[in-house]
Design a protein around this motif. Structure first.
Motif, PDB file in Angstrom:
ATOM      1  N   ILE A  84       7.362 -10.767  -4.545  1.00 10.89           N
ATOM      2  CA  ILE A  84       7.135 -10.975  -6.216  1.00 10.89           C
ATOM      3  C   ILE A  84       5.761 -10.441  -6.391  1.00 10.89           C
ATOM      4  CG2 ILE A  84       6.632 -12.485  -8.029  1.00 10.89           C
ATOM      5  CD1 ILE A  84       8.902 -14.383  -6.784  1.00 10.89           C
ATOM      6  N   GLY A  85       4.715 -10.732  -5.168  1.00 19.03           N
ATOM      7  CA  GLY A  85       3.483 -10.120  -5.367  1.00 19.03           C
ATOM      8  C   GLY A  85       3.613  -8.587  -5.163  1.00 19.03           C
ATOM      9  N   VAL A  86       4.273  -7.998  -4.381  1.00 16.79           N
ATOM     10  CA  VAL A  86       4.301  -6.588  -4.296  1.00 16.79           C
ATOM     11  C   VAL A  86       4.626  -6.091  -5.531  1.00 16.79           C
ATOM     12  CG1 VAL A  86       5.588  -4.719  -3.002  1.00 16.79           C
ATOM     13  CG2 VAL A  86       4.820  -6.756  -1.832  1.00 16.79           C
ATOM     14  N   TYR A  87       5.965  -6.526  -6.490  1.00 19.15           N
ATOM     15  CA  TYR A  87       6.418  -6.127  -7.538  1.00 19.15           C
ATOM     16  C   TYR A  87       5.444  -6.372  -8.561  1.00 19.15           C
ATOM     17  CZ  TYR A  87      11.150  -5.819  -5.684  1.00 19.15           C
ATOM     18  OH  TYR A  87      12.224  -5.297  -5.005  1.00 19.15           O
ATOM     19  N   ARG A  88       4.426  -7.252  -8.480  1.00 17.04           N
ATOM     20  CA  ARG A  88       3.760  -7.442  -9.427  1.00 17.04           C
ATOM     21  C   ARG A  88       2.451  -6.256  -9.385  1.00 17.04           C
ATOM     22  NH1 ARG A  88       1.123  -7.002 -13.070  1.00 17.04           N
ATOM     23  NH2 ARG A  88      -0.462  -8.367 -14.134  1.00 17.04           N
ATOM     24  N   ALA A  89       2.275  -5.977  -8.431  1.00 15.07           N
ATOM     25  CA  ALA A  89       1.117  -4.806  -8.010  1.00 15.07           C
ATOM     26  C   ALA A  89       1.874  -3.687  -8.560  1.00 15.07           C
ATOM     27  CB  ALA A  89       0.777  -4.721  -6.791  1.00 15.07           C
ATOM     28  N   LEU A  90       3.198  -3.318  -8.445  1.00 17.52           N
ATOM     29  CA  LEU A  90       3.578  -1.843  -8.561  1.00 17.52           C
ATOM     30  C   LEU A  90       3.887  -1.667 -10.150  1.00 17.52           C
ATOM     31  CD1 LEU A  90       6.128  -1.820  -5.778  1.00 17.52           C
ATOM     32  CD2 LEU A  90       4.188  -0.460  -6.078  1.00 17.52           C
ATOM     33  N   THR A  91       3.552  -2.929 -10.895  1.00 17.30           N
ATOM     34  CA  THR A  91       3.902  -2.491 -12.188  1.00 17.30           C
ATOM     35  C   THR A  91       2.764  -1.882 -12.917  1.00 17.30           C
ATOM     36  OG1 THR A  91       2.725  -4.591 -12.878  1.00 17.30           O
ATOM     37  CG2 THR A  91       4.860  -4.881 -12.828  1.00 17.30           C
ATOM     38  N   ASP A  92       1.826  -1.427 -12.250  1.00 18.99           N
ATOM     39  CA  ASP A  92       0.842  -0.472 -12.794  1.00 18.99           C
ATOM     40  C   ASP A  92       1.095   1.073 -11.990  1.00 18.99           C
ATOM     41  OD1 ASP A  92      -0.764  -2.022 -14.304  1.00 18.99           O
ATOM     42  OD2 ASP A  92      -1.658  -3.132 -12.680  1.00 18.99           O
ATOM     43  N   HIS A  93       2.028   1.204 -11.468  1.00 22.14           N
ATOM     44  CA  HIS A  93       2.398   2.288 -10.817  1.00 22.14           C
ATOM     45  C   HIS A  93       2.367   3.492 -11.531  1.00 22.14           C
ATOM     46  CE1 HIS A  93       3.735   5.239  -7.947  1.00 22.14           C
ATOM     47  NE2 HIS A  93       3.409   4.524  -6.949  1.00 22.14           N
ATOM     48  N   SER A  94       1.684   4.593 -11.098  1.00 24.56           N
ATOM     49  CA  SER A  94       1.994   5.878 -11.901  1.00 24.56           C
ATOM     50  C   SER A  94       3.468   6.365 -12.159  1.00 24.56           C
ATOM     51  CB  SER A  94       1.228   7.009 -11.567  1.00 24.56           C
ATOM     52  OG  SER A  94       1.601   7.356 -10.194  1.00 24.56           O
ATOM     53  N   SER A  95       4.292   6.030 -11.376  1.00 27.48           N
ATOM     54  CA  SER A  95       5.449   6.656 -11.583  1.00 27.48           C
ATOM     55  C   SER A  95       6.421   5.699 -12.516  1.00 27.48           C
ATOM     56  CB  SER A  95       6.510   6.958 -10.179  1.00 27.48           C
ATOM     57  OG  SER A  95       7.802   6.736 -10.409  1.00 27.48           O
ATOM     58  N   SER A  96       6.758   6.163 -13.533  1.00 26.41           N
ATOM     59  CA  SER A  96       7.479   5.460 -14.550  1.00 26.41           C
ATOM     60  C   SER A  96       8.756   4.714 -14.275  1.00 26.41           C
ATOM     61  CB  SER A  96       7.811   6.064 -15.786  1.00 26.41           C
ATOM     62  OG  SER A  96       8.881   7.384 -15.306  1.00 26.41           O
ATOM     63  N   LYS A  97       9.413   5.593 -12.853  1.00 28.29           N
ATOM     64  CA  LYS A  97      10.621   4.823 -12.197  1.00 28.29           C
ATOM     65  C   LYS A  97      10.382   3.647 -11.681  1.00 28.29           C
ATOM     66  CE  LYS A  97      13.907   8.820 -12.326  1.00 28.29           C
ATOM     67  NZ  LYS A  97      14.335   9.858 -11.137  1.00 28.29           N
ATOM     68  N   SER A 140       0.698  -1.124  -0.073  1.00 30.16           N
ATOM     69  CA  SER A 140       0.023   0.010   0.156  1.00 30.16           C
ATOM     70  C   SER A 140       0.995   1.249  -0.109  1.00 30.16           C
ATOM     71  CB  SER A 140      -0.991   0.107   1.268  1.00 30.16           C
ATOM     72  OG  SER A 140      -1.716  -0.984   1.196  1.00 30.16           O
ATOM     73  N   PHE A 141       1.858   1.210   0.862  1.00 33.29           N
ATOM     74  CA  PHE A 141       2.781   2.429   0.717  1.00 33.29           C
ATOM     75  C   PHE A 141       3.566   2.704  -0.359  1.00 33.29           C
ATOM     76  CE2 PHE A 141       7.025   3.737   1.174  1.00 33.29           C
ATOM     77  CZ  PHE A 141       7.003   5.163   1.491  1.00 33.29           C
ATOM     78  N   LEU A 142       4.071   1.524  -0.996  1.00 30.57           N
ATOM     79  CA  LEU A 142       4.701   1.743  -2.383  1.00 30.57           C
ATOM     80  C   LEU A 142       3.601   2.344  -3.439  1.00 30.57           C
ATOM     81  CD1 LEU A 142       7.237  -1.117  -2.323  1.00 30.57           C
ATOM     82  CD2 LEU A 142       7.562   1.306  -2.091  1.00 30.57           C
ATOM     83  N   LEU A 143       2.471   1.622  -3.325  1.00 30.91           N
ATOM     84  CA  LEU A 143       1.449   1.987  -4.395  1.00 30.91           C
ATOM     85  C   LEU A 143       0.989   3.448  -4.115  1.00 30.91           C
ATOM     86  CD1 LEU A 143      -0.944  -1.019  -4.428  1.00 30.91           C
ATOM     87  CD2 LEU A 143       0.390  -0.193  -6.366  1.00 30.91           C
ATOM     88  N   GLY A 144       1.056   3.892  -3.102  1.00 29.85           N
ATOM     89  CA  GLY A 144       0.812   5.445  -2.725  1.00 29.85           C
ATOM     90  C   GLY A 144       1.627   6.370  -3.008  1.00 29.85           C
ATOM     91  N   ALA A 145       2.974   5.859  -3.024  1.00 36.29           N
ATOM     92  CA  ALA A 145       3.968   6.849  -3.215  1.00 36.29           C
ATOM     93  C   ALA A 145       3.856   7.413  -4.529  1.00 36.29           C
ATOM     94  CB  ALA A 145       5.399   6.102  -3.266  1.00 36.29           C
ATOM     95  N   SER A 146       4.315   8.895  -4.696  1.00 38.19           N
ATOM     96  CA  SER A 146       4.059   9.534  -5.889  1.00 38.19           C
ATOM     97  C   SER A 146       5.588   9.911  -6.566  1.00 38.19           C
ATOM     98  CB  SER A 146       3.825  10.994  -5.359  1.00 38.19           C
ATOM     99  OG  SER A 146       4.730  11.722  -4.425  1.00 38.19           O
ATOM    100  N   GLY A 147       6.397   9.180  -6.268  1.00 34.84           N
ATOM    101  CA  GLY A 147       7.647   8.971  -6.816  1.00 34.84           C
ATOM    102  C   GLY A 147       8.752   8.531  -6.126  1.00 34.84           C
TER     103      GLY A 147
END
Lengths: 534, 330
Positions: free
Chosen positions: A349-362, A322-329
């Protein structure tokens, strides 16, 4: 080690930045008049008529020295300020003398001028002078004490130098080293300054006490760890290492793990991680902090525990997500946590999978790369195909770099997804994949890539076809030699040169027919190296 | 009240999700700031400055910025027109020379509603190549003037008045103890420093800014380097240390400075009122003293320390946030 630290500190102080500003004084006609005296902008020397009015440096210093004895405070202040502009031993002596002035204004001006000397590279090395300056750490004026405490790194070398003494033993003169020690009264003053009423002084003494070889007593550190000033607290936390195993300090750090300021709690995580080897209590502090109300603090504590090899509960993993998904950069902390998620093992692995949709390109770039690597994703196109549709080139590049050389036997459907991409970098990858894709995929899609609008895609395709010797490849190469684009011609030439039996004769014929073509010169040279002169 | 108004205005604007004609924000609704780096691998003095400032804005205001700036190395990069704010730290560029296409792209960007912030776009001549000092001259640096003479030949930079909205769009006034996170009873700055800062250096939290209007809108501003005050480490402490250059006087000082030994060079720096200060500077040393247009002489003194640095950082960060928030709302 201490010397090195001191040098680093001095270096860092020399690069202190400086700011200035404008002022709002209205100007009368005299201002313009005075400009003409001064001369041109950026002139390197003042005009001659102005120089003649000025006194020599010795005269200036002498006059300022006299002013320091003047009855008027203002004159003494002005003299102390002016002496800061002239760096030599005479001015140092005068300024050190002014530190005993009864007026705090004069003492302030004198200490600021001495600091100016030091920042311009002129250090006072005479031990008695340096000790005099340092003794002002006990001055009644807070501004003087602050300035002295800021100057500690610059005073250390003069004050803490070891020396040599001559002693007579059995009638023989013996030279003996004298270790650097602080005068007992100054040591007492330093210990008192740890608990100075001013927070800036406390903070500075805490920062620099190591350079002075003054150990901080446990009781003092304990008090400072409950200081009301955040700057002092942060600094005190960085200074616990020598007393980290003491239960009083562990308890104090434990209390700070619930501090209302997030920065302090983050610092506690870092301190608890570093002090883990001194006391088991620090690991326990980290465990408690995985229940912190702030997701960032919680995440930092959890990943540190994971790095120690502890299993992190799945509920905490979800909160990290949740924290990483909410991070703005990508801030420093996000970067640390993002990379440390790998330590969570399968959960990561699950966390990384979820973050592949993050708004930050980095964040997406790192997440995709880690996700593919940790789950052997190159073997399953369903995992990585969505990544190559990412709008950001940096993300696609990261993914393609992870896949390059690892994807084998792509099917027609998989290769088709790449060939149809609107992104050139993906189509170039598709052309590279021709080398290892299934034959039917190459047969049905190779031509599409051969007529791609992008030159690099076409040339990569030509190189892949020649390397793979697809049916009719020689014809493709010979046609490509006729292309207007040099990059295409070069790819075709390289392909033909690799096949002595079928390729070189075609190239020889081309050179014969088109001696003026741009590629023919190079082709002749390459052919002659192979002993096949046209 | 101001902050409440800002909240309303910002929410309205963010819901419209359009800043430059026909372009959108980042996918999650946050605004992405574009930063020009002509040399991707060049030396950067304050690499963490802008991300830190953007993070602070997310924490302290209702604005939502992507904390990853979008780095571009040419002004013809098509992504420039997808984002409303372009940040250029002039000290981080190898030069300020641009091709015809880039200059045209910059002009088009401003005409379409883009906002350009030229940090270190003001720099006094006597600072030379020293990137770590700022000095509040009241005119753009020569390279910036030359560039904009080609980009917008019909326009010139004009100083922003002290009562300009940019200085008060969200934060107002100079930092207080609570901004510095120190005890209310604690002394902030040495008296002489605080006096000078409040009256002359940053009156009402203003600073020397010059700007250019395009189609009646402030589209570009230049300032002395402010990025040095934006960095924070992961625990919230400011980096790097900043010291103050203060102008001071004393009894009989004018006569003393007129006669004092001096063998260096002099430099002219433009003031807010258009007149010139004469800076006396010796090679390898910080500037010594200044002769002001009204004929008075004052000496430069240098103050450093935790409290000075914290104060400067708090000021620059509040100012920086005001600039970006102004850019969003105008």
């Amino acid at each position: 080690m201490n010397l090195l630290a001191t040098q680093i500190c001095l270096l860092s102080l020399t690069i202190v930045l400086c700011v200035d500003a404008q002022h709002l004084i209205t100007v009368n006609g005299e201002g313009n008049k005075s400009l003409s005296i001064i001369g041109e902008e950026n002139s390197t020397q003042p005009p001659a008529n102005l120089v003649t009015q000025r006194s020599s440096e010795a005269e200036t210093i002498e006059r300022a020295g006299e002013d320091l004895r003047n009855n008027e405070i203002g004159r003494r202040v002005g003299a102390a300020k002016l002496l800061g502009k002239y760096r030599n031993s005479r001015t140092s002596i005068l300024l050190v003398g002014a530190l005993d002035d009864q007026s705090p204004l004069v003492r302030r001006a004198a200490i600021v001028s001495l600091a100016e000397h030091a920042s311009n590279g002129f250090m006072v090395y005479n031990r008695s002078l340096v000790e005099k300056i340092y003794s002002k750490l006990g001055d009644s004026d807070v501004e003087v004490r602050r300035e002295v405490s800021t100057m500690i790194p610059r005073l250390v070398s003069g004050m803490m130098r070891s020396g040599m003494e001559i002693v007579e033993i059995n009638g023989r003169k013996v030279y003996r080293a004298v270790p650097s020690t602080m005068r007992p009264d100054l040591l007492g003053m330093t210990l008192k300054a740890f608990l100075d009423e001013d927070a800036i002084v406390r903070q500075n003494v805490l920062k620099y006490h190591i350079y002075l070889n003054v150990k901080i007593p446990v009781e003092t550190l304990e008090r400072l760890l409950s200081d009301s000033d955040l700057g002092v607290l942060l600094t005190a936390l960085t200074r616990i290492s020598t007393n980290a195993s003491h239960s009083k300090i562990v308890n104090q750090v434990k209390q700070l793990s619930n501090h209302k300021d997030r920065g302090i709690r983050l610092k506690v995580v870092s301190v608890a991680r570093d002090s883990n080897r001194y006391h088991p209590g620090y690991r326990s502090i980290l465990r408690n902090m995985t229940k912190d109300s702030d997701l960032e603090v919680l995440s930092m504590a959890a990943v540190e525990l994971a790095r120690f090899g502890e299993r992190v509960p799945s509920a905490v993993v979800e909160q990290i997500k949740s924290f990483l998904l909410g991070a703005s950069g990508m801030t420093t902390q996000v970067t640390t946590i993002l990379y440390a998620v790998s330590a969570l093992g399968v959960d990561g692995i699950g966390v990384y999978r979820a973050l592949t949709d993050h708004s930050s390109s980095k964040i997406r770039a790192v997440a995709w790369q880690r996700y593919i690597n940790l789950s052997a994703g190159w073997e399953k196109s369903s995992l990585w195909l969505p990544a190559i549709k990412d709008r950001d080139k940096g993300v696609r590049q990261n993914v393609l770099n992870s896949l390059r050389g690892r994807t084998n036997n792509l099917t027609e459907k998989e290769l088709s997804s790449l060939v149809e991409s609107k992104f050139v970098d993906v189509r170039i990858f598709a052309a590279q994949c021709l080398l290892s894709a299934k034959q039917n995929a190459v047969d049905s899609l190779g031509f599409d890539l051969l007529i791609d609008e992008d030159t690099i895609v076409r040339s990569t395709t030509i190189r892949a076809m020649s390397a793979r010797r697809v049916p009719g490849w020689v014809k493709v190469m010979s046609r490509s030699l006729l292309d207007d684009d040099y990059v295409i011609q070069r790819a075709a030439m390289d392909g033909l040169l690799d096949d002595k039996k079928n390729g070189i004769p075609v190239l020889l014929e081309y050179v014969k027919k088109h001696p003026q073509s741009r590629i023919s010169n190079l082709a002749r040279f390459e052919l002659s190296k192979l002993g096949s002169l046209p | 009240m101001m902050k409440f108004l800002f909240f309303l205005i910002f929410n309205f604007i963010s819901s419209s999700s359009l800043f430059v004609h026909g372009v959108t924000q980042a996918r999650d609704g946050s605004v992405r700031v574009v930063q020009l780096l002509k040399e991707e691998n060049g030396i950067r003095r304050y690499p963490d400055a802008l991300p830190s400032l953007l993070k602070m804005m997310n924490e302290q205001t209702n604005a939502r910025f992507d904390t990853d700036p979008l780095y571009i190395n040419t002004l013809t990069d098509e992504r420039l027109n997808e984002n409303p704010i372009l940040y250029i730290n002039c000290d981080e560029q190898p030069n300020l020379e641009f091709s015809d296409e880039e200059r045209a792209a910059l002009r088009r960007y401003m005409e379409l509603g883009g906002f350009v912030y030229l940090d270190a776009g003001i720099k006094a001549s006597f600072l030379g190549s020293d990137l770590g000092h700022s000095y509040a001259a009241w005119e753009e640096r020569p390279e910036v003037r030359e560039l904009f003479a080609q980009v917008l030949p019909e326009k010139t930079f004009i100083p922003l008045p002290r009562d300009h909205d940019l200085f008060r769009i969200f934060f107002r006034g100079l930092p207080k103890n609570k901004d510095l996170k120190i005890q209310a009873s604690q002394k902030r700055l040495p008296e002489t420093v605080l006096n000078f800062v409040e009256r002359e250096k940053w009156p009402q939290a203003t600073y020397s800014f010059v700007g250019i209007k395009v189609k009646g809108r402030l589209a570009c501003v230049a300032s002395p380097i402010c990025a040095m005050g934006w960095g924070r480490d992961e625990f919230g402490a400011w980096i790097p240390p900043i010291s103050f250059r203060i102008r001071e006087s004393a009894e009989n000082f004018e006569q003393n400075l007129k006669l004092a030994s001096f063998s260096g060079g002099t430099y002219e720096v433009t003031r807010e009122d258009g007149l010139k200060d004469i800076i006396y500077s010796e090679s390898g040393q910080r500037p010594l003293w200044v002769k002001e247009p009204n004929g008075s002489w004052r000496i430069f003194k240098y103050y450093s320390g935790e409290e000075i640095s914290n104060y400067a950082h708090a000021f620059y960060s509040r100012l920086g946030m005001n600039v970006f928030l102004y850019a969003l709302l105008h």
